[in-house]
Write an enzyme that holds these catalytic residues in place. Structure first.
Site, mmCIF file in Angstrom:
data_model
loop_
_atom_site.group_PDB
_atom_site.id
_atom_site.type_symbol
_atom_site.label_atom_id
_atom_site.label_comp_id
_atom_site.label_asym_id
_atom_site.label_seq_id
_atom_site.Cartn_x
_atom_site.Cartn_y
_atom_site.Cartn_z
ATOM 1 N N ASN A 74 40.991 38.438 33.983
ATOM 2 C CA ASN A 74 40.892 39.085 35.233
ATOM 3 C C ASN A 74 41.032 38.082 36.301
ATOM 4 O OD1 ASN A 74 40.424 41.744 36.486
ATOM 5 N ND2 ASN A 74 38.726 40.472 37.366
ATOM 6 N N GLU A 75 41.892 38.366 37.301
ATOM 7 C CA GLU A 75 42.162 37.745 38.549
ATOM 8 C C GLU A 75 41.743 36.129 38.305
ATOM 9 O OE1 GLU A 75 38.592 39.124 41.102
ATOM 10 O OE2 GLU A 75 40.071 40.861 41.721
ATOM 11 N N TYR A 130 44.147 43.021 48.324
ATOM 12 C CA TYR A 130 43.257 43.802 49.436
ATOM 13 C C TYR A 130 43.745 43.572 50.758
ATOM 14 C CZ TYR A 130 40.292 45.647 45.652
ATOM 15 O OH TYR A 130 40.068 46.217 44.534
ATOM 16 N N GLU A 175 44.333 46.488 41.106
ATOM 17 C CA GLU A 175 43.243 46.808 42.093
ATOM 18 C C GLU A 175 43.804 46.845 43.453
ATOM 19 O OE1 GLU A 175 39.801 44.337 42.179
ATOM 20 O OE2 GLU A 175 39.553 44.251 40.031
#
Length: 299
Positions: free
Chosen positions: A49-50, A189, A255
């Site tokens: 993840n990330e 984001y 996300e």
């Protein structure tokens, strides 16, 4: 039909990813249990993840587990960041190979890898140095991960800047990592302003990920915790860059979204987040219509 994407590795503080072979074998054994127990229900897996910001936070900045850095009680930002990133790629390749050999035919799932995806824009629009620095930022944040997964090696600019501190893939490792991800997962984001920086010779010994990259980043947006600013064009640009640079791999946005102030009336109407999602889903649609192989969007 509702599908979920399950992440095997989210954040592990006790597993020392700087110890490559040991961590790789443990992680592969752990993934084997996950595939065996849940593989009939999960068709999309992400191993890490990330990966980029996990490694930077944990081994360059020391702000996330396991909290290692040059200015921490233990760690070395100039070397461990790259060693851990390298080991994560090898661990991913090992897990992907396990799934292909043992589970793919029976379960029919896919194994991917995820990273945090900024859109980079110049601090000064007329600055040629800032424009050049944007490509360096992309090489370090994207190419560090997607270069090996797509081409089997790190970007040339990254190899030049980091030198002998950047681990080298053997021929066998390169072949194992290249093409080992069925899809790319991205978290996005907000964008970041990029400013070229030139270190003075007297400061050149204090090397870390950012000084190697040679840029200063300023993140755009409202980070009060009660709502992010809306930059849908940044999402579209990220998808376009991945399409053009890395062979248009299948992409899942894992996300995206914005928090909300804890206000009952706002929560009942939720107009801001409706508008946010409309804007970002619209940007993804534009990217898809322009040829991006984006297949899913999660918030």
């Amino acid at each position: 039909m509702l599908h979920c994407i399950t992440t095997i590795f989210l954040s592990i503080s006790r597993m020392t990813m700087e110890d490559g072979p040991i961590a790789e074998s443990y992680f592969t054994a752990y993934a084997d249990v996950c595939f065996r127990e849940f593989g009939n229900h999960v068709k999309f897996w992400t191993t890490i993840n990330e990966a980029n910001v996990f490694t930077i936070g944990g081994y360059n900045d020391g702000t996330s587990p396991p909290g290692r850095c040059s200015n921490c009680s233990s760690g070395n930002s100039s070397t461990e960041t790259y060693i851990v990133g390298h080991n994560l790629l090898l661990a991913h390749a090992s897990v992907s190979r396990l799934y292909q050999q043992k589970y793919k035919d029976k379960q029919g799932g896919s194994v991917g890898f995820s990273l945090y995806a900024f859109e980079f824009i110049p601090q000064t629009s007329s600055s040629k140095d800032d424009e050049i620095a944007i490509q360096r930022a992309k090489d370090f944040f994207y190419g560090w991960i997607l270069g090996p997964l797509t081409f089997g090696d790190y970007p040339d600019e990254m190899k030049r800047a980091v030198g002998s501190r950047l681990p080298i893939f053997s021929k066998e490792e390169s072949e194992q990592v290249k093409g080992s991800s069925d899809f790319i997962g991205i978290m996005h984001y907000f964008p970041a302003l990029v400013e070229n920086i030139k270190l003075k010779p007297s400061l050149s010994r204090n090397t870390d990920f950012y000084s190697d990259m040679g840029v200063s980043l300023t993140y755009l947006g409202n980070f009060s915790g009660f709502g992010y600013d809306v930059f849908p064009w940044a999402m579209e640009s990220v998808l376009e860059y991945i399409k053009q640079t890395y062979g248009n791999p299948p992409v899942y946005i894992l996300e995206n979204g914005t928090p909300m102030k804890p206000d009952l009336e706002l929560q009942q109407k939720d107009t801001r987040r409706i508008e946010y999602l409309q804007a970002y889903i619209g940007a993804v649609l534009k990217a898809v219509r322009n040829g991006s192989d984006t297949r899913g969007y999660f918030v």
